[in-house]
Design an enzyme around this catalytic site. Structure first.
Site, mmCIF file in Angstrom:
data_model
loop_
_atom_site.group_PDB
_atom_site.id
_atom_site.type_symbol
_atom_site.label_atom_id
_atom_site.label_comp_id
_atom_site.label_asym_id
_atom_site.label_seq_id
_atom_site.Cartn_x
_atom_site.Cartn_y
_atom_site.Cartn_z
ATOM 1 C CE LYS A 191 -3.632 -3.632 0.866
ATOM 2 N NZ LYS A 191 -3.548 -4.001 -0.404
HETATM 3 C C1 LIG Z 1 -4.290 -5.133 1.015
HETATM 4 C C2 LIG Z 1 -5.615 -5.487 0.734
HETATM 5 C C3 LIG Z 1 -6.600 -6.106 2.739
HETATM 6 C C4 LIG Z 1 -6.263 -6.257 3.444
HETATM 7 O O1 LIG Z 1 -5.153 -5.818 3.723
HETATM 8 P P1 LIG Z 1 -4.169 -6.531 4.676
HETATM 9 O O2 LIG Z 1 -3.349 -5.328 6.056
HETATM 10 O O3 LIG Z 1 -2.546 -7.252 4.354
HETATM 11 O O4 LIG Z 1 -4.274 -7.229 6.243
HETATM 12 C C5 LIG Z 1 -7.857 -5.961 2.371
HETATM 13 N N1 LIG Z 1 -8.371 -5.242 1.287
HETATM 14 C C6 LIG Z 1 -7.866 -4.840 -0.143
HETATM 15 C C7 LIG Z 1 -8.906 -4.598 -0.812
HETATM 16 C C8 LIG Z 1 -6.983 -5.129 -0.114
HETATM 17 O O5 LIG Z 1 -5.764 -4.598 -0.904
#
Ligand SMILES: *Cc1c(COP(=O)(O)O)cnc(C)c1O
Length: 386
Positions: A191
């Site tokens: 992210k």
């Molecule tokens: C990355 C992501 C998650 C999970 O995030 P984590 O912090 O890795 O648990 C959930 N939903 C979406 C749409 C994502 O892109």
């Protein structure tokens, strides 16, 4: 500002976290402070984060997956309930629903925005439907007004999976205020803002925020900070079965530095995305990102789509790019194709087309204009298309 810029290889990656010397210093400070988990840095990060997005409460947790899990529990969603969400998402979206014993019901997407199509929602609603888990996919806000309208007509909660959406705007306001009852963010390295692992839940409901704070720490009635600061010997209670979803103070310290860099991150990503849009507009076989006029994208990912293609052709393009040292990724997955979710009867043509023909191009803060020019040149000279 010293920046670690050791490339992992000569390949242009799809994504790369940006971590500098200030993050290192911040972590060392925490390590030397004597308080290394869910302490003062976490509280500070929560405060800064809530100020940034403009919400009343921000609750830090260990990931966006655990954030979604707690959000569903806090809404009282459990066995027998149904939650509508897109299939075109990372599997964590549906897994969080499965964790509480509820059933994900997949809605189709709009092929231009890759977000839930509000028009398809009403027909999925049954007496068991409790909520819509809306995803702002790859950082582009979903059409919230239409979704909130359907939800309120059927008395459904709206929870936002804002994993990718930090800094994104809907009707001129940042995602996370929130538009539903809660928004859940991710700080995974994929992210824009990263703490290694980590997540945040934002809400304007003080009672729900308190419940989330207890649930993330085994439902303990009193926080460690409160106990530490208490002048009297304090005894806590545990009134329900909670979890250990704590964020560490090292993570929070990194998060605060990253939050300070967020403006630069967003500016650079939007600049590079515009350059891609411009550089790709003469290629007739692909669709560049379509951003509705009431949204501002953060370009957590830059996803194009083959207009006249198939998964085979898309994969051939990926292979050819890889041979030129350009790493790409297939589109966002379709959750209903994975084993735990294959049993339902779904009619998701747009989702299937998007997942088969979408392609994520390299985009990261440190990407140079000349690296991007190289990618553009490679896309213009693909032999699989000639
Ligand atoms: C990355 C992501 C998650 C999970 O995030 P984590 O912090 O890795 O648990 C959930 N939903 C979406 C749409 C994502 O892109």
């Amino acid at each position: 500002m010293s920046v670690i810029s050791t490339p992992i290889s000569n390949i242009i990656p799809v994504a790369r976290p940006y971590i500098g010397g200030e993050e290192e210093t911040a972590v060392v400070e925490v390590l030397r402070s004597g308080w290394i988990t869910q302490g003062p840095r976490v509280a500070e990060f929560e405060k800064k984060f809530s100020q940034y997005v403009g919400c009343s409460h921000a609750v830090a947790v260990s990931s966006c997956t655990t954030a979604l899990h707690l959000a569903l529990i806090a809404h009282g969603i459990g066995p027998g309930d149904e939650v509508i969400c897109p299939s075109l998402s990372f599997i964590a979206t549906a897994n969080s629903i499965a964790y509480v014993g509820a059933t994900p019901v997949f809605g189709d997407i709009d092929l231009e925005t890759f977000n839930l199509d509000p028009d398809g929602i009403a027909k999925l609603i049954t007496p068991r439907t409790k909520a819509i888990l809306v995803v702002h996919q790859i950082g582009l806000p979903a059409q919230m007004h239409a979704l909130l309208e359907v939800a309120s007509a059927h008395n459904l909660a709206v929870i936002e999976d804002a994993a990718c959406a930090i800094g994104s705007e809907y009707n001129g306001e940042l995602i996370g205020r929130p538009l539903g009852t809660m928004a859940c963010f991710s700080f995974h390295p994929r992210k824009i803002l990263t703490t290694g692992e980590g997540g945040m839940i934002t809400t304007n409901d003080g009672d729900l925020a308190e419940r989330l704070r207890r649930l993330r720490q085994h439902a303990m009635s009193m926080s460690d900070v409160a106990r530490h600061n208490s002048k009297k010997v304090a005894a806590e209670t545990y009134d329900e079965v909670g979890f250990n979803f704590r964020m560490t103070d090292m993570q929070a310290a990194i998060g605060m530095v990253q939050l300070g860099r967020l403006g630069d991150f967003l500016e650079r990503r939007r600049y590079l995305a515009e350059r891609y849009n411009e550089g790709l507009k003469d290629i007739a076989w692909l669709q560049t990102p379509v951003v509705p006029s009431n949204c501002r994208h953060n370009y957590q990912s830059y996803m194009i789509r083959l207009l006249d293609g198939s998964a085979v052709k898309r994969d051939a393009i990926m292979q050819e790019l890889l041979e030129k040292s350009i790493s790409t990724r297939r589109a966002i997955m379709a959750i209903h194709r994975e084993r735990p979710y294959q049993d339902g009867q779904y009619d998701l043509p747009q989702t299937e087309l998007a997942t088969d023909t979408g392609l994520i191009l390299p985009l990261f803060h440190q990407m140079t204009d000349s690296e991007q020019d190289y990618v553009l040149e490679a896309l213009h000279s693909l032999s699989v298309w000639g």
